[in-house]
Structures are given as structure tokens and as C-alpha cells.
Design a protein around this motif. Structure first.
Motif, mmCIF file in Angstrom:
data_model
loop_
_atom_site.group_PDB
_atom_site.id
_atom_site.type_symbol
_atom_site.label_atom_id
_atom_site.label_comp_id
_atom_site.label_asym_id
_atom_site.label_seq_id
_atom_site.Cartn_x
_atom_site.Cartn_y
_atom_site.Cartn_z
ATOM 1 N N PHE A 216 0.858 -1.180 0.000
ATOM 2 C CA PHE A 216 0.000 0.000 0.000
ATOM 3 C C PHE A 216 0.902 1.241 0.000
ATOM 4 O O PHE A 216 2.096 1.128 0.284
ATOM 5 N N MET A 344 -9.557 2.421 5.929
ATOM 6 C CA MET A 344 -8.686 1.874 6.966
ATOM 7 C C MET A 344 -7.248 2.388 6.815
ATOM 8 O O MET A 344 -6.544 2.557 7.798
ATOM 9 N N PRO A 346 -5.093 5.366 6.413
ATOM 10 C CA PRO A 346 -5.184 6.828 6.377
ATOM 11 C C PRO A 346 -4.446 7.357 5.142
ATOM 12 O O PRO A 346 -3.545 6.698 4.611
ATOM 13 N N PHE A 396 -13.448 4.419 -1.684
ATOM 14 C CA PHE A 396 -14.816 4.884 -1.434
ATOM 15 C C PHE A 396 -15.053 6.304 -1.937
ATOM 16 O O PHE A 396 -15.979 6.975 -1.500
ATOM 17 N N ARG A 427 -4.868 9.105 11.850
ATOM 18 C CA ARG A 427 -6.313 8.858 11.788
ATOM 19 C C ARG A 427 -7.075 10.149 12.073
ATOM 20 O O ARG A 427 -8.076 10.461 11.431
ATOM 21 N N SER A 628 -20.200 -5.908 0.977
ATOM 22 C CA SER A 628 -19.414 -4.742 1.345
ATOM 23 C C SER A 628 -20.258 -3.474 1.401
ATOM 24 O O SER A 628 -20.171 -2.689 2.348
ATOM 25 N N VAL A 631 -22.490 -3.428 4.500
ATOM 26 C CA VAL A 631 -21.766 -3.075 5.730
ATOM 27 C C VAL A 631 -21.443 -1.589 5.746
ATOM 28 O O VAL A 631 -21.606 -0.904 6.755
ATOM 29 N N ARG A 661 -19.003 -3.307 13.474
ATOM 30 C CA ARG A 661 -18.060 -4.336 13.911
ATOM 31 C C ARG A 661 -18.677 -5.717 13.704
ATOM 32 O O ARG A 661 -19.880 -5.849 13.487
ATOM 33 N N MET A 662 -17.842 -6.724 13.830
ATOM 34 C CA MET A 662 -18.262 -8.112 13.585
ATOM 35 C C MET A 662 -19.503 -8.506 14.374
ATOM 36 O O MET A 662 -20.383 -9.199 13.864
ATOM 37 N N SER B 37 -3.479 2.195 11.522
ATOM 38 C CA SER B 37 -4.742 2.799 11.085
ATOM 39 C C SER B 37 -5.304 3.795 12.096
ATOM 40 O O SER B 37 -5.748 4.860 11.708
ATOM 41 N N LEU B 42 -7.950 0.953 18.686
ATOM 42 C CA LEU B 42 -9.401 0.910 18.425
ATOM 43 C C LEU B 42 -9.772 0.007 17.263
ATOM 44 O O LEU B 42 -10.904 -0.464 17.175
ATOM 45 N N CYS B 43 -8.816 -0.221 16.345
ATOM 46 C CA CYS B 43 -9.191 -0.920 15.104
ATOM 47 C C CYS B 43 -8.509 -2.264 14.921
ATOM 48 O O CYS B 43 -8.977 -3.083 14.136
ATOM 49 N N ALA B 45 -5.774 -3.121 13.363
ATOM 50 C CA ALA B 45 -4.994 -3.360 12.134
ATOM 51 C C ALA B 45 -3.528 -3.680 12.452
ATOM 52 O O ALA B 45 -2.841 -4.292 11.654
ATOM 53 N N TYR B 99 -6.290 -3.998 3.664
ATOM 54 C CA TYR B 99 -5.477 -3.253 4.628
ATOM 55 C C TYR B 99 -5.628 -3.779 6.053
ATOM 56 O O TYR B 99 -4.676 -3.800 6.808
ATOM 57 N N CYS B 100 -6.821 -4.216 6.425
ATOM 58 C CA CYS B 100 -7.037 -4.679 7.802
ATOM 59 C C CYS B 100 -6.714 -6.158 7.965
ATOM 60 O O CYS B 100 -6.758 -6.678 9.075
ATOM 61 N N MET B 127 -13.421 -11.185 17.300
ATOM 62 C CA MET B 127 -13.123 -10.480 16.057
ATOM 63 C C MET B 127 -13.738 -9.081 16.007
ATOM 64 O O MET B 127 -13.401 -8.291 15.131
ATOM 65 N N SER B 128 -14.630 -8.767 16.933
ATOM 66 C CA SER B 128 -15.210 -7.421 16.969
ATOM 67 C C SER B 128 -14.168 -6.359 17.246
ATOM 68 O O SER B 128 -14.410 -5.172 17.036
ATOM 69 N N LEU B 131 -11.517 -3.840 13.008
ATOM 70 C CA LEU B 131 -12.412 -3.186 12.048
ATOM 71 C C LEU B 131 -12.066 -3.534 10.610
ATOM 72 O O LEU B 131 -10.901 -3.668 10.263
ATOM 73 N N ARG B 133 -13.424 -1.886 6.981
ATOM 74 C CA ARG B 133 -14.301 -0.917 6.326
ATOM 75 C C ARG B 133 -14.944 -1.514 5.078
ATOM 76 O O ARG B 133 -15.980 -1.050 4.627
ATOM 77 N N CYS B 134 -14.291 -2.509 4.477
ATOM 78 C CA CYS B 134 -14.862 -3.140 3.274
ATOM 79 C C CYS B 134 -15.975 -4.116 3.632
ATOM 80 O O CYS B 134 -16.684 -4.585 2.743
ATOM 81 N N GLY B 135 -16.084 -4.480 4.899
ATOM 82 C CA GLY B 135 -17.186 -5.351 5.294
ATOM 83 C C GLY B 135 -16.972 -6.812 4.955
ATOM 84 O O GLY B 135 -17.867 -7.487 4.462
ATOM 85 N N TYR B 137 -16.649 -9.133 7.090
ATOM 86 C CA TYR B 137 -16.930 -9.868 8.341
ATOM 87 C C TYR B 137 -17.560 -11.242 8.109
ATOM 88 O O TYR B 137 -17.206 -12.219 8.756
#
Lengths: 719, 157
Positions: A216, A344, A346, A396, A427, A628, A631, A661-662, B37, B42-43, B45, B99-100, B127-128, B131, B133-135, B137
Motif C-alpha cells: 500500500f 482503513m 489513512p 470509497f 487517523r 461490502s 456493511v 463491527r463483527m 490505522s 481501536l481498530c 490493524a 489493509y485490515c 473479532m469485533s 475493524l 471498512r470493506c465489510g 466480516y
């Protein structure tokens, strides 16, 4: 760094191109250590056009001109080439295209990725590219065998002589094929003969993304590179009055502190020293004209504006007259907030600026515009600016900025310090840095006759224009991106009026996955539900009647109703909601199944999603993109909100701008309506219907109508 | 000097003791699979393993892991659980932007080490913390089950 081949200036179209490893080395650089790394680094290759390079080792490199940000273009676009080229899928490698007119979007006249356009806009070109290369390989083999090309066919990376069964691999043909004339108008396959298109192909980028090897922008390093952070004004439109860098410069590892256009840059050996330096930096800001703005103030201003006539987006029949005579009238106000893209990864951008060149490594969706912006800042010609597109840790829309904010800023830092530098946004910088989905305020009204038929519809939309002031500015009263999905609503309503106010608020705004549809689908589909209930009709059946002339809407609606068991009993405490919306050439319906507990918390248990996106390319990618989009939309329904107080953005990180979240993830089922229509997009169309589907479900289970996002638990709490 | 054992390789690094482990791994050691990230735990990554436990490297001062055994995404495939998870991730085409995913995989491996057959509720709970962002899960959930199943069959496919 090696010079990049200027593809458009080479005579691809007259003759194949034979290039040695040395010459194309520069071409490999964008994705060092990535998919392309190990493939035909030396020796002879066949490069029939800007999109294909075949090596003597039989490896086929497909150069992709779209940015991979998760949507699967590094797989779907190679599928288009592979279908016609007849190549063994295992031999395919992907390389990111450099910035060059040869790689321009077929519709935009510039290189870029967005608008869910990648597959349909490359559908013809990449298939032709593959077919032409195949024909050249066949012609080469035919010449070697001294037979007519008609007696040869291609399959899985070989040319095979019909009858004798003699075969020769593409790798062994590269030299000969490079001498072949480029044939014109090679016929393309009939869809019934497709072997690759329409199947579920494994993503080519999954392995490297699973072992930590995908590169990346954040991961690129060049010799002598420093790391920078830029402190931006706390208020949009503000600027630096003065700053004291003494303490910051005393932090070990901090190299320089310089003022640039939009703030103060701290340049250091690495991220941590830059961050420490930043904490020690003292800046006095001139906060500018927006220092007093607040979300509450803006909401008031928007609602006042909505009382005045706006620019007309659509007017049919006599809505006012019909409305005043309607047997039943409904009025509602809907609101959605500013939203951050919150990728995700930055934002970041690495720049190596030299006297006559500027090299940029970044994950961008807008190569041509970024090239031009970088050239302007650097004082170079655009062709002196090279962009190496890395993987994007989410896009996005945020990485498609006509203002090129994160690229231009990094170039200005590099220009100030005259050293290679990677500017990293924290972030917090990313969250507070603007370019949000606009906040919208809508007033909407409907009139029903005494049979409960919808006879009048009035919709007033208030919110900032995204396109205004950009090169995409339509220079009209109505920004089409503000009213898409509302002004063109397909519902059969004899009297309809849609109008728009586009106040200039000074908040930087940008397209956010599904752009205007992210807001209009919520309003139109929620209000349509209100109208159906008010008419005493089933919301699904009500929609079917008003959409009877729209078979593709009906197709997804009916399939969603069937697959979700619409109308069938649910466990106690659960409700269903339905929504349908067309965007980016695709039609999506969703049925959400939700429950709401006594403290007002919403649980989305299941979403059934149906899509008609025309002819499909990668089946599994379509499913992945629906999951996606759902979500992404749910994060906005349940949590997302950027607000302002005293000109400042309130949110800073994922604790105050939560993402789904999950533990909140519903079961998502995706069903595809078979279609032979032209392909539509899939990256964005999954987003718009989820907000109304969920809120309509909440209404069905609680009787409470959500008209403002994100959902506030107080509104749903049992009292 | 701080001693680190990363993926079985020994390093001595000369960095400020407060530097978060994340930046030592990424910048000093050049292992960029572990991601930045949020910087605030909090995330997820940035998740790595310290002595086999999942840890948020963005808020872990490097001095606190002096002499400890650290595993990153680049080394996790050498463990039984890591291999199973990575294979399941590939089978189910889990990543989107990707990325995650290093953080997701490191968290999933730690979960399987603790509980080789986790139920949905336990997967969701663990796993919660990470994060996406692409979903992805739903696919993560499925891939963890797939890896667990494969491991319980003794590596049979």
C-alpha cells in the motif's frame, strides 16, 4: 528510478513491441514486491499493446489502468482480457498502469477509477486487446508452421494446429508475434462461448493480501526518505498566523519544521518522532470565516432554505394543484449528516521531487488530475510527473479528489525540504480533514386520492454541491449528483416536483460511495414506505404497482420478496423492511430483518440482497461487493456522523466515529437476477437501499419512523 | 539497545524506548505487513503476537517487549493455526482492500490457539476488535470455521 516507457507515444497499433528486460524495468517499479515482482524480469517479451505483456516464461502480465481498492478490478479486468486471449489463468500477473493517456478512462478522457464504471467502460476495449493479441500469436504460429491462420486455434496459452494437434506455447512465440502486424477488427467471442466471463474467479490479489506482502502507499520506502505530518487548521478555511517550532525541533528525530499552504509540516526520521514533534509544536491560527459554524446552526439554515423555492430538477403535471386537492396529504422532513470515508489506510503520499522530475507513490483513484496538480505545485510539466499507483487501503471516493489534496500537499512538502518525503495523515488528520459526504436536509410531501393512489409528490433537497467548483462542474442550477435517485425516481407519479438548494457552506465535500444515492435512496424509499402504510397497502405490493413499467426494478423486488419470505411470519419482535434502488446502471433490492430492544438498540439480523447488474463478469466479486456495500451503509445507518461545534469537527477516531463491527454483522444473502443487458456497476449500488430497508423494518416492528440518520437509540427507547 | 525476537529472527534495535512496537516493526525492521490505522488500539490493524498473545502494537512501547518473542503476519504462516487460517482466507477470498487483513488474521490465529473450535458468538466477541471498512466480516466468520474444521481433521483437506 528508471524512466517509464511512454506508451502512448509508441507505435503499439502498427506493430507489436519487442522490449528487453532493461527497458521495461521502470515499468515494474510501481508494485515492487507485489504480484508482478517475479514475472519475466528479463529476456524478450511480447507487448502487443499497453495492456498485455507476455514473457518467454509464458507469464502474461496484464497492466490494469484502474486502482484496486478492494472492489476486485485486479481480477475482473484481467478476466476480460483472458477471455479473448485464451490464456491459462494461473499464468496471469497484474501490474498497475503508470499514468499515461494510453490508460485513460474510456469515457472520461483522464485516468481514474470511480463511479462503479470500471467493468462496463473496459468491456469492449480489454476484450479487443485480448483478441488482437491472440490473433497475433496465432498468426505467428501459423507462419512458423507455414499454414494458414484459419487452421490454428488458441487455448490456455498455446496455439494449436487443428488436425495435427501440434502445439506451441505463447512464451515460445513472443519474438515472432512481436513482428506481426496488428490485425484490425478481430471478431470477439459470442457470450455463449465465454469460459471466464460470468464465472467466479479467485481474486488474484488474495494471496499477497493474506501474507502481508501487498504493498500500500503507506508501505513504500525509497532511499533517504523522511516522514512528515502536516498540522492543518482546526477550522476549514483557516490559516497559520504564526508558529514556534523551537520545542518541536528539539525532539530527537525531528529534522525540519516548515510552513506550507495549508498548515505546518513536521519532517522527521519516522512516524513516531514526527508525531512527538507535532505535539511540541506551537501554532497560532487565524481561524477564518467558519470559526463559528455548528451542525445545529447549519440544520436551522437548511430547514429555512427549504421554505423557499429551489432550482427545479423535475416538474411534471401540476403537483401543487393536485396536492392541495388530495384526499390525504403526508409531510415529512428527513436529515442525514456529513460522513467521513474513513478508509482503513489513512491518507498518505510519498514524493521524490528532483530538478526535472517528480515521482509519486500513492494509492490514488485519480491519476491524471493528481499528475496535473503535482506538476503545478512542483513547477514541472505533467509528463515529468510519474505516479506509481499502489494498492489502496480503501477508497470509497476519498482518494478521487479533483482538488488532489493529499497529493498536492505532499509535493509542496517535498518542494520545501528538497528531500524524498512520505506525508502520513494520522487517523485524526484523516477524520478531521474534510471532503465529506454532504449533509442533507429534505422536505418531502405526498398526496393520495380517495382510493389510496399516489397522485402528487413534492421533494425539496438542501445540501452542498459536490461538483460545483471542480472540473466536473456542470455549471447548471442543478448539480445532477445532488438529485440522482430523487429527480429521476422511476415511480409512476402523475404530478411530481423535485427542487434543489445548494448552499455554499465552505465544508470540503466529496463523493462518498454511491454519492447522491446514499442520501436520496434513504429519503425516497423511506417515504414511499410511509405512503404505502398510509394508503393501507403492503409496501412491497405498493412498489410493484408503481414500478409496473420497470421490469428490472420489478425483477429484483420480486426475487428479494421471494428469497426473504416476504409476508411470512417472523419470530416475535422481528420485522422486515424492503427497499429498491437503481444506481450506476444496476438495480438492487434489499429486505432487512431487524429487532429493537427495550433500550432502543437496533439489531439487523439478516439482509437479503438481489441485484440485476446486467451481464456479469466475476460472480463472486458481485456478491462480495453487495456484502461490502451493505456493511458500509449499515455503519452510516447505525453510527456515522460528522458534526461541527465552533467550526471544529467533533469526531477524531473510531471511538467517536464508530464503524460496524463483527458483532453487529447481519447474515447477508445475495441473489443475482440473470440478465443479458449491458453491465452496470457493482462497487456502489449495494449501499443505497440498506438505510431505507433497515428503517422500514424498524417501522414495521416498532411503529416508529426514522427520519434522521444515524439512528438515535433515544428515539426507539421504550418509555 | 532493545532485543527483539521477531518471527524467529533476533534483532537489536536502537530506538527511543517509548516508540510503539508498530513503528519499530514497520520502519526499523521493514516488515510492512503490520498496519497503522488508528494509533489508539481501536481498530486492531496493528495486531501482532507477543509470546503467542494478540497485542495492539500501536500502543505497545517497544521497551515493554524487550527480549520477548514476537510474531507478525510475515511469520504467522509457520504456525499450524496460521497456515490453516491463511489457507481458509484464500479459499473464501476474504480480503477486499486488504489493509485490515493482517490484523484480522493475527486475531483469528490467536483465537484458534485458545479455542480450536470457536462458536459464532466467540468469533464475534474476539473479532469485533478488528475493524474492516470493506465489510468482509461474514467471510471472516466463515473462514475461521473452515480453518477450525480443517485443523480438527488433522490437516486433511
Amino acid at each position: 528510478m528508471k524512466e517509464i516507457v511512454h506508451l502512448s507515444r509508441r507505435s503499439f497499433l502498427k506493430k507489436g513491441m519487442l522490449v528487453g528486460g532493461g527497458l521495461i524495468l521502470g515499468f515494474h517499479l510501481p508494485l515492487r514486491g507485489s504480484l508482478s515482482g517475479a514475472s519475466n524480469p528479463s529476456g524478450v517479451t511480447f507487448m502487443p499493446n499497453a495492456f498485455i505483456r507476455i514473457g518467454a516464461d509464458d507469464i502474461v502480465i496484464i497492466i490494469v489502468n484502474k486502482s484496486e481498492m478492494g472492489q476486485g478490478v485486479y481480477t475482473s479486468l484481467p478476466m476480460l482480457v483472458a477471455e479473448e486471449l485464451e490464456v491459462d489463468w494461473k499464468k496471469i500477473r497484474v501490474e498497475a498502469a503508470p499514468v499515461d493517456p494510453a490508460y485513460n478512462h474510456t469515457q472520461w478522457g483522464a485516468q481514474g477509477t470511480g463511479g462503479s464504471t470500471s467493468v462496463w467502460s473496459e468491456w469492449d476495449r480489454l476484450r479487443k486487446v485480448g483478441a488482437t493479441a491472440r490473433m497475433m500469436l496465432i498468426n505467428a504460429a501459423a507462419e512458423i508452421w507455414k499454414v494458414g491462420p484459419a487452421s490454428c486455434r488458441a487455448e490456455k496459452g498455446f496455439v494449436i494446429q487443428k488436425g495435427t494437434g501440434q502445439r506451441i506455447s505463447y512464451g515460445k512465440l513472443v519474438e515472432k508475434a512481436s513482428q506481426m502486424k496488428v490485425p484490425k477488427d478481430v471478431p470477439l467471442k459470442e457470450p455463449k462461448d465465454f469460459k471466464v466471463i460470468g464465472k467466479s474467479m479467485r481474486r488474484l490479489d488474495t494471496p499477497e493480501k493474506t501474507i502481508g506482502k501487498a504493498i500500500f502507499g503507506m508501505d513504500v520506502k525509497v532511499p533517504g526518505m523522511l516522514t512528515a505530518m502536516v498540522v492543518h487548521p482546526p477550522v476549514f478555511g483557516g490559516h497559520v498566523k504564526s508558529f514556534n517550532a523551537e520545542k518541536a525541533k528539539a525532539v530527537p528525530g525531528v529534522k525540519e519544521v516548515v510552513q506550507i499552504d495549508l498548515g505546518v509540516a513536521i519532517i522527521a526520521e519516522g512516524f513516531w518522532s514526527a508525531n512527538k514533534g507535532r505535539e511540541a509544536l506551537e501554532i497560532v491560527w487565524d481561524e477564518g470565516p467558519l470559526a463559528k459554524i455548528s451542525t445545529e446552526g447549519m440544520r436551522g439554515e437548511f430547514s429555512r432554505l427549504a421554505q423557499t423555492p429551489g432550482a427545479v430538477a423535475r416538474k411534471e403535471g401540476d403537483p401543487q394543484q393536485t396536492f392541495s386537492k388530495a384526499a390525504k396529504q403526508l409531510h415529512a422532513e428527513y436529515e442525514v449528516p456529513y460522513l467521513a470515508h474513513a478508509c482503513m489506510e489513512p491518507l498518505n503520499c510519498l514524493v521524490d521531487l528532483r530538478t526535472n522530475s517528480c515521482e509519486i507513490w500513492t494509492g490514488t483513484q485519480m491519476q491524471t488530475m493528481d499528475q496535473n496538480a503535482a506538476a503545478r505545485v512542483a513547477g514541472l510539466k505533467p509528463e515529468q510527473v510519474k505516479i506509481y499507483t499502489t494498492f489502496l487501503g480503501g477508497g470509497f471516493g476519498r482518494r478521487a479528489n479533483p482538488q488532489s489534496d493529499f497529493v498536492a500537499e505532499a509535493v509542496s512538502v517535498a518542494k520545501a525540504i528538497k528531500k524524498p518525503v512520505k506525508v502520513i495523515w494520522t487517523r485524526e488528520d484523516d477524520m478531521k480533514g474534510g471532503y465529506y459526504r454532504p449533509m442533507w436536509y429534505d422536505q418531502i410531501a405526498a398526496g393520495l386520492n380517495d382510493q389510496g393512489n399516489l397522485i402528487a409528490w413534492q421533494h425539496t433537497i438542501v445540501g452542498q454541491s459536490i461538483l460545483s467548483g471542480t472540473p466536473f462542474d456542470p455549471k447548471k442550477d442543478v448539480d445532477p449528483a445532488s438529485v440522482e435517485g430523487a429527480g429521476d425516481t422511476p415511480y409512476e407519479i402523475p404530478n411530481i416536483f423535485v427542487n434543489l438548494h445548494s448552499p455554499k457552506m465552505g465544508i470540503p465535500v466529496l463523493w462518498w460511495r454511491s454519492v447522491g444515492h446514499s442520501h436520496t435512496a434513504f429519503v425516497v424509499e423511506s417515504f414511499m414506505d410511509e405512503v404505502a402504510h398510509s394508503a393501507g397497502k403492503d409496501p412491497y405490493e405498493f412498489r410493484c404497482i408503481l414500478l409496473r413499467k420497470h421490469p428490472r426494478h420489478l425483477g429484483v423486488l420480486k426475487l428479494a420478496a421471494e428469497k426473504s419470505g416476504w409476508g411470512k411470519a417472523l419470530p416475535k419482535g422481528r420485522g422486515r423492511g424492503i427497499a429498491v434502488h437503481e444506481s450506476f446502471g444496476s438495480f438492487v433490492a434489499q429486505v432487512a430483518e431487524v429487532s429493537v430492544n427495550s433500550s432502543g438498540q437496533v439489531r439487523v439480523h439478516k439482509v437479503v440482497c438481489t441485484i440485476d447488474c446486467g451481464r456479469i463478469v466475476n460472480l463472486d466479486t458481485i456478491k462480495a461487493q453487495m456484502e461490502s456495500g451493505i456493511v458500509f451503509g449499515l455503519s452510516a445507518v447505525l453510527h456515522g456522523e460528522i458534526t461541527f461545534k465552533n467550526g471544529r469537527v467533533d469526531q477524531s477516531n473510531f471511538h467517536d466515529y464508530p464503524l460496524l463491527r463483527m458483532n453487529e454483522m447481519p447474515v447477508v444473502e445475495v441473489y443475482i437476477v440473470p440478465s443479458e443487458e449491458k453491465s452496470g456497476g457493482v462497487g456502489e449500488p449495494g449501499v443505497p437501499p440498506i438505510a431505507p430497508a433497515v428503517c422500514n423494518a424498524i417501522f414495521s416492528v416498532t411503529g416508529k419512523r426514522i427520519r434522521r440518520l444515524p439512528i438515535r437509540v433515544e428515539e426507539l427507547k421504550k418509555t | 539497545m532493545i532485543s527483539l525476537d521477531v518471527n524467529g529472527k533476533k534483532y537489536k534495535v536502537d530506538v527511543h524506548p517509548e516508540t510503539p512496537l508498530l513503528w519499530v516493526i514497520r520502519e526499523t525492521l521493514g516488515l510492512t505487513g503490520t498496519k497503522y490505522s488508528c494509533g489508539m488500539a481501536l481498530c486492531g490493524a496493528c495486531t501482532v503476537h507477543v509470546e503467542g498473545e494478540a497485542v495492539r502494537s500501536c500502543v505497545t512501547p517497544v521497551s515493554s517487549v524487550d527480549g520477548k518473542r514476537i510474531t507478525t503476519i510475515e511469520g504467522i504462516g509457520r504456525t499450524k493455526e496460521g497456515k490453516a487460517i491463511q489457507e481458509a482466507w484464500i479459499s473464501d477470498d476474504v480480503p477486499q482492500c486488504g489493509y485490515c487483513q493482517s490484523g484480522q488474521i493475527m486475531a483469528a490465529v490467536a483465537l484458534l490457539k485458545r479455542n480450536p473450535r470457536p462458536a459464532d458468538t466467540e468469533i464475534d466477541k474476539t473479532m469485533s476488535g478488528i475493524l474492516c471498512r470493506c465489510g468482509t466480516y461474514q467471510r471472516i466468520r466463515g473462514a475461521i470455521h473452515r480453518a477450525a474444521k480443517r485443523m480438527s481433521k488433522g490437516g486433511e483437506r
